[in-house]
Motif scaffolding. Structure first.
Motif: not given
Length: 283
Positions: A106, A164-165, A167-169, A171, A174, A191-192, A195-196
């Protein structure tokens, strides 16, 4: 709503054979562990007069060892030790992996570089020999064994969570949270991580089988906790009687194989159902 949720979970479990088999196996293991006192025929810590008695003799279903302890009862109580080691060490490993990997992925930048190098260093170390060293230094109590297994197996979980983090950051939800002024700590834990965490759950469940094997290996080498019933310890004490009293080691080994298989099936099944591609395929 609650009934629908339970129905959906049940449909997911029954929809994957490996997950179903692993769930049933784990349920049986938990049942035996909880009801060990009722299921066991004798106190496994009791040293009886019937030494090296064979299968079914004198009321001993699986015979006895050289100290007169009932093998069947020892197997039943050994479930508690294996499940305890598997769950607690996996929780430590999972928590460390999620926290460290989530921070690295993240925050990125120098933080991510440092954490990535730290993960690589731990993954290059021969973990079993590191465990042997720490146990030799701090003692072989079951608590130390669980902690050591947990703190030496987190890198694989950290790598998954970091990916995962990363990728998610990127989105939209986020970035919207950032624009709304939420702090980085709030975003990480709100959130991170939620979801991950799913791939980490599957990996941690499969890691439980490795924790059981590690504890059994330590006990076989004489580095386990002597105050508990351990399948690895049973194999160690029975190896000198393998030609005359094979049941001491054989049934303990079989118990390890079955338990490891249960966790492997459970973890592999979770890996299937938590995979988005699998979910789309199932419709």
């Amino acid at each position: 709503m609650k009934k629908l949720s339970i129905k959906k979970i049940w449909k997911t479990i029954t929809g994957d054979r490996q997950l179903l088999a692993g769930t049933i196996g784990l349920a049986l293991l938990l049942l035996l562990a909880v009801a060990a006192a009722a299921v066991a025929t004798e106190n496994p810590y009791h040293y009886g007069k019937d030494m090296l008695v064979g299968l079914g003799e004198n009321g001993h279903i699986l015979g006895t060892n050289h100290m007169g302890q009932d093998i069947y009862s020892m197997i039943i109580y050994g479930i508690r030790t294996s499940l305890k080691v598997a769950v607690i060490s996996a929780l430590i490993s999972g928590a460390l992996g999620v926290f460290i990997g989530g921070i690295g992925g993240f925050f990125g930048g120098k933080v991510d570089t440092f954490i990535s190098e730290l993960i690589n260093v731990f993954m290059m170390l021969p973990s079993f020999f590191l465990i042997l060293l720490i146990i030799a230094m701090f003692g072989n109590s079951i608590t130390n064994v669980m902690i050591v297994i947990g703190i030496t197996t987190w890198p694989s979980n950290a790598k998954l969570m970091r990916a995962q983090a990363l990728s998610l950051r990127e989105r939209t939800f986020v970035k919207s949270a950032v624009a709304m002024g939420e702090t980085k700590r709030q975003i990480l834990f709100k959130y991170i991580i939620p979801n991950g965490i799913f791939p980490v759950i599957a990996n941690t469940t499969m890691g439980m089988s490795n924790a059981i094997l590690t504890e059994a290996g330590l006990s076989f080498l004489g580095l386990g906790d002597p105050g508990i019933i351990s399948w690895g310890q049973m194999i160690y004490t029975g190896k000198q009687y393998i030609t005359s009293a094979w049941w001491i080691s054989a049934f303990a080994g079989a118990a390890i194989v079955v338990t490891v298989l249960v966790f492997y099936l459970l973890g592999d099944g979770l890996n299937h159902v938590l995979d988005p591609k699998y979910s789309r395929k199932r419709g």
